[in-house]
Design an enzyme around this catalytic site. Sequence first.
Site, PDB file in Angstrom:
ATOM      1  CE  LYS A 142      -1.116   1.364   4.818  1.00  0.00           C
ATOM      2  NZ  LYS A 142      -0.355   0.464   5.692  1.00  0.00           N
ATOM      3  CG  HIS A 165       2.265  -1.066  11.686  1.00  0.00           C
ATOM      4  ND1 HIS A 165       2.730   0.178  12.040  1.00  0.00           N
ATOM      5  CD2 HIS A 165       2.556  -1.222  10.384  1.00  0.00           C
ATOM      6  CE1 HIS A 165       3.280   0.745  10.967  1.00  0.00           C
ATOM      7  NE2 HIS A 165       3.193  -0.087   9.952  1.00  0.00           N
ATOM      8  CD  GLU A 213       3.020  -6.681   8.218  1.00  0.00           C
ATOM      9  OE1 GLU A 213       2.532  -5.605   8.626  1.00  0.00           O
ATOM     10  OE2 GLU A 213       2.416  -7.760   8.295  1.00  0.00           O
TER      11      GLU A 213
END
Length: 410
Positions: A82, A211, A285
Amino acid sequence: MVGGSPMQAVLMAPGVKDRKVLAFKRDALKEKDAVTSLIRSIVTSSPDQRSAFYVFDLAKVVDLFRTWRRALPDVRPCYAVKCNPDPALLGALVALGAGFDCASRAEIEAVLALGVQPRDIVYANPCKAEAHIEYASEVGVNLTTYDSEEEVAKVKRCHPKCELLLRLKGPEGGEVRVDLGTKYGALPEEVAPLLRAAQREGINVAGVSFHVGSGACRLDVYREAIEAARAAFDAAAALGMPPMRVLDIGGGFVAGATFDEAATVINGALAEHFGDLPCVEVIGEPGRYFAESAFTLAARVIGKRTRGEVREYWIDDGLYGSLNCIMMDHYVPHPRPLASPRPGEKTYTSTVFGPTCDSLDVVVTGYHLPEMSVGDWLVFDDMGAYTTGAGSNFNGFATSDIKIYVAYSS
Ligand SMILES: *Cc1c(COP(=O)(O)O)cnc(C)c1O
């Protein structure tokens, strides 16, 4: 990676090899000066290039990958699509050996089209539409995140072979640019009930993810999150679940000195809290880390108004285009004129507007610039993260029309 240097592999990568790639010299020049001179040569040699464009430097990605490997040798990067879904960027990361974090059917399709194996994809969206989960099932993407009981039931219905990562809410106070904890992540008291929900449905929980937020400044958040992840591993063991084997430390990394500091914190915390579990596979990530500094935007001055000593300019990218990062990602623009500054040149208090007819479309205001004319260019550095991917077609200005020149510096 197949033979040769990483750069050679990248040049042969899907998404790159069918593109024209411009070579340019970094030499003794400062990095920004090198990109600036490449942009100058593009506008002088291509008179047709009369609208905003990007330069994407593949060598940046190669360097950043090497730095990641050195600093976090035990953490496999799974790039968060993204952040910037440019096929050349994705292809370069494929060639370098990255995995991918996808959040939707289209993102999974995009990386599969580049030859990525389904096992190298983590479907890292804790709340997915049923049709997208069914697609993941069809193509064999068998690892996804969750943070609600509803999601377990959906996965059971749509993709019972899928394994889960329990997404934990990141620690508070990470001084982040973009906080994701307001939307995602299980609270500490929700961990055991969510593990039990998966256990009841017979869906395997392979591990834990978190995250800390994008662009984290307080790096201790990684230590706290890794400690909480270990507690979740222990909670699963206490429930008699099969041993967890994946720890996903998410994204939030910023290239540069902060990255090295974050890596030190992470390596220390992994040794402290997971040192006795050597078989756990650790993945990350990163999005911003790989994309941000690799892209430079050149926007063209398309209009000008002089009001006394004040200058107002219109450029052909703005808040509804790729500069949406000003609003959505708290990007602070410091545009610089493409033309070399002349010594002692007078500057004017200037406003720079985007091209749409909305008065919100303001790029900078009260900003000092030398006198510019229609047809001049402004350069914006570090424009790779959360830019082109989130632009719109508002008012007939299509973000996807902004051309991206792929280049590599040496
Ligand atoms: C957006 C996102 C990322 C990437 O975050 P960066 O701050 O760009 O590194 C990683 N994982 C998930 C689940 C995300 O939503």
